[in-house]
Design a protein around this motif. Structure first.
Motif, short mmCIF file in Angstrom:
data_model
loop_
_atom_site.label_atom_id
_atom_site.label_comp_id
_atom_site.label_asym_id
_atom_site.label_seq_id
_atom_site.Cartn_x
_atom_site.Cartn_y
_atom_site.Cartn_z
N LYS A 497 34.73 -37.65 -33.97
CA LYS A 497 35.98 -38.27 -34.36
C LYS A 497 35.40 -39.35 -35.34
CE LYS A 497 39.52 -38.93 -31.78
NZ LYS A 497 40.60 -39.67 -30.94
N LEU A 498 35.86 -39.59 -36.36
CA LEU A 498 35.60 -40.67 -37.49
C LEU A 498 36.59 -41.75 -37.21
CD1 LEU A 498 35.16 -38.55 -40.96
CD2 LEU A 498 33.53 -39.62 -39.43
N GLY A 501 40.39 -41.47 -37.21
CA GLY A 501 41.08 -40.48 -36.12
C GLY A 501 40.69 -39.04 -36.33
N GLU A 502 40.39 -38.67 -37.62
CA GLU A 502 40.00 -37.31 -38.10
C GLU A 502 38.92 -36.65 -37.09
OE1 GLU A 502 42.14 -35.75 -39.68
OE2 GLU A 502 42.99 -37.16 -40.88
N TYR A 503 38.87 -35.44 -36.55
CA TYR A 503 38.01 -34.78 -35.93
C TYR A 503 37.20 -34.07 -36.88
CZ TYR A 503 39.98 -35.72 -31.36
OH TYR A 503 40.46 -36.21 -30.28
N ILE A 504 36.01 -33.90 -36.65
CA ILE A 504 34.89 -33.47 -37.62
C ILE A 504 34.11 -32.28 -36.90
CG2 ILE A 504 32.77 -33.56 -38.95
CD1 ILE A 504 35.04 -34.64 -40.44
N HIS A 525 26.33 -35.57 -40.63
CA HIS A 525 26.28 -36.78 -39.60
C HIS A 525 27.69 -37.66 -39.92
CE1 HIS A 525 25.15 -39.81 -36.90
NE2 HIS A 525 25.33 -40.78 -37.58
N GLY A 526 28.20 -38.00 -38.66
CA GLY A 526 29.34 -38.95 -38.75
C GLY A 526 29.25 -39.88 -37.48
N ASP A 527 30.04 -40.85 -37.86
CA ASP A 527 29.97 -41.93 -36.61
C ASP A 527 31.49 -42.41 -36.57
OD1 ASP A 527 30.04 -44.77 -35.54
OD2 ASP A 527 27.70 -44.54 -35.99
N SER A 528 31.79 -42.53 -35.17
CA SER A 528 32.99 -42.82 -34.88
C SER A 528 33.42 -44.14 -35.52
CB SER A 528 33.35 -43.06 -33.40
OG SER A 528 32.57 -43.57 -32.43
N LEU A 533 31.35 -39.15 -43.97
CA LEU A 533 30.11 -38.46 -43.54
C LEU A 533 29.03 -38.70 -44.58
CD1 LEU A 533 31.81 -35.05 -42.87
CD2 LEU A 533 31.25 -36.71 -41.29
N ILE A 534 27.82 -38.38 -44.12
CA ILE A 534 26.64 -38.36 -44.85
C ILE A 534 25.91 -37.35 -44.16
CG2 ILE A 534 26.72 -40.94 -45.07
CD1 ILE A 534 24.67 -41.20 -42.83
#
Length: 633
Positions: A497-498, A501-504, A525-528, A533-534
């Protein structure tokens, strides 16, 4: 053959003289002219011959608009194969074949002294070991294991540590001949993991008096499979994956035998029907040479390999004229596919696709892709260009490799087929991701004879995977389509989750970006704690330099990976492809790092089935990830 015969006849000078001219044609003239009657008769015969010999569509085994059926005793989203007469799932395909040992014995009865296992040395043809020889060697080796103290029962674990080769299969059959369980090992597990497995299973590594065989019973343990973080006890008690195998078929073995997909291809499909398996030389860079030499009829693949074939075909067509001819020929073949016709002898095959097909040996009858989703664009394109049946399956180690399979005659893309006759599939709610079974969406759960018994000596993990009713929870998100097939739409296990609050679901995004011309591999890759995203992108070395050159930038492969304008161009291309595929703004990369070295099994960034090792990639590129987040505002 029919068209060649027709063309030869039409070139005979006297043939056209046998037909009446249009100005003199009448019923009365026919009655007076024997030559006219002969000409019309010849034309009618040729027309009848063409009608009889023309390629007809494949007849599907069920109604393609209803490939699965709701289970009477379950909820509406519980579905089973339309090939079944009722809700009783298939347990055995042949009454006399109920274990892995039985399967090979059946192949032995079919093939006798015919070829079974093939191998080759560089630059040489394949050499073959017969079914009879394999059975004899397996019994001798098994007797030797008993002589070394192994016990002929399913509680005796025997580890096999080797690349794909005939000795692997002979060792496996030696264990089954005396009811011992196999523990496949492979080098990318790492030393620590292998020591743990050996201690857990108390397996002895394979490094005379011949005993009488002691074959296993259907309820006996056959294999303990450690793959990509899973530890399963799998049973060879279903035979649902062998719809098309014939004794004369040949398969190429290069996918890891430590994984259930390749094991099922060989034991269930090939050996059970007396067919042949040829092994690659052990060097993946020589795989295409092995394929050309072996000329397989059956080619099991993973989507990454099909993506590479697709990219190489498109990359080899440089001129606008040739590109236009290729795409036109593909459209014509796809039109045939839509009517159910699959062939490799059309005009377009002879003019355009024959060299492509020759690179894969020229004898392919069908391909099976599994282990990860494949782009519908790639699947449809290759079905046209390769001129063979391409099926897509879905499953995992815990359900003995497969639980759904695309139906013969259904050449549409974008789904993984209907449940196999040995499995029942249902969807369950995932409220956090807004997926609900009432809408035909949810986590995919599987129940049936092919589902594993549990994780070895790990009751807690077993309880997480198997519920009290015997349903295996896959962690994948599926959607039922109107024709009863299953589409994979998301992933539950690798979701994050970002900050907003969006799920990835990163794997779905990666599959979209893989369609970019300059991209060979991508890691999202993402981080809460972050809102965007990167990614880490490996450019395709075969097309990357020319692709960049078209944009006015020149340099070596490594130099271009460090060029800021090149990075910007790649990011723009990926964003455009993502937008076309329907990615939302928060699903698009905001920055990326171009890396000049491929993710491979040997560098620890891919699993043996060529899936990304997400934790390891994150660890290796932690510095670049941190820098990108610091740069993006």
């Amino acid at each position: 053959f029919g068209w060649r015969k027709l063309n030869t006849l039409l070139r005979i000078p006297d043939f056209w003289s046998l037909l009446p001219s249009s100005s003199s044609f009448s019923l009365s003239s026919l009655s007076r002219s024997p030559s006219s009657l002969l000409g019309i008769g010849a034309l009618a015969s040729l027309t009848a011959y063409w009608l009889v010999t023309r390629r007809r569509p494949m007849q599907p085994p069920c109604d393609l608009n209803a490939q699965s059926i709701s289970v009477l005793q379950g909820e509406p989203n519980w579905r089973r194969s339309a090939l079944l007469k009722d809700d009783a799932l298939l347990e055995f395909y042949y009454d006399d074949t109920r274990t892995a040992y039985d399967m090979f014995q059946r192949g032995l009865r079919v093939a006798g002294n015919g070829p079974c296992l093939g191998f080759r040395k560089p630059g040489e043809p394949y050499q073959w070991i017969s079914y009879t020889e394999v059975a004899e060697q397996a019994q001798v080796l098994g007797s030797g294991l008993l002589g070394k103290g192994c016990q002929p029962n399913p509680q005796q674990f025997v580890g096999i540590f080797a690349q794909n080769r005939p000795e692997w299969i002979i060792s496996e059959l030696a264990c089954y001949t005396f009811s011992m369980a196999v523990v496949p090992l492979y080098d990318t597990l790492g030393e620590e993991a292998m020591v743990h497995i050996l201690n857990l299973g108390k397996a002895g590594i394979l490094c005379y008096k011949i005993k009488c065989v002691c074959p296993p019973k259907p309820q006996d343990l056959a294999v303990v499979c450690f793959t990509s973080g899973t530890t399963g006890t799998i049973f060879f008690i279903d035979l649902c994956g062998s719809f098309f195998i014939r004794q004369e078929d040949v398969s190429i073995s290069y996918l890891p035998l430590a994984h259930m997909f390749e094991r099922m291809i060989q034991v269930v499909s090939m050996f059970c029907h007396g067919a042949r398996v040829g092994f690659y030389q052990g060097d993946i860079s020589l795989l295409m040479d092995d394929i050309k030499t072996l000329k397989p009829t059956f080619f099991p693949v993973v989507p990454r390999l099909l993506n590479r074939i697709y990219d190489k075909i498109l990359g080899s067509v440089t001129s606008p004229l040739r590109r236009a001819v290729l795409h036109y020929a593909v459209r014509r073949k796809q039109a045939e596919l839509s009517s159910g016709v699959v062939r490799n002898n059309s005009l377009w095959d002879r003019l355009v696709f024959n060299r492509i097909q020759a690179n894969l040996g020229g004898n392919l009858r069908f391909i099976l892709t599994a282990s990860a989703p494949i782009s519908p664009t790639v699947l449809s394109f290759l079905r046209a260009t390769l001129g063979c049946l391409i099926f897509e399956g879905y499953g995992q180690t815990e359900c003995t490799a497969g639980c759904t399979f695309s139906m013969p005659g259904d050449w549409s893309a974008g789904h993984v087929g209907a449940p196999l006759p040995c499995a029942m599939v249902k969807l369950v709610d995932i409220p956090d991701m807004n997926y609900y079974a009432k809408n035909g969406e949810g986590e995919i759960c599987i129940r049936g004879h092919s589902v594993f018994r549990g994780y070895l000596k790990d009751e807690e993990k077993t309880a997480e995977a198997l519920d009290s009713d015997g349903w295996l929870h896959s962690g994948d998100v599926g959607q039922w389509l109107l024709n009863g097939t299953l589409r994979i739409i998301d992933r539950k296990k690798h979701i994050f989750k970002l900050s907003q609050g969006e799920y990835i679901a990163p794997e779905r995004i990666e599959n979209v970006y893989m369609r970019c011309v300059p991209v060979l591999q991508v890691f999202v890759h993402g981080d809460s704690l972050k809102s965007h995203l990167i990614g880490i992108v490996v450019p395709d070395p075969e097309v990357f330099i020319d692709w960049v050159k078209e944009r006015g930038i020149i340099g070596s492969y490594k130099e271009l990976c460090q060029h800021p304008d090149v990075k910007k161009a790649v990011l723009e291309d990926m964003t455009a492809v993502g937008k076309e595929a329907g990615l939302k703004s928060f699903e698009q990369l905001k920055d990326l790092h171009l890396h000049p070295e491929m993710f491979t099994v040997s560098n620890g960034l891919l699993t043996p089935t060529l899936k990304s090792r997400r934790v390891d990639i994150r660890r290796v590129f932690q510095e670049q990830i941190t820098n990108m987040y610091n740069m993006v505002k």
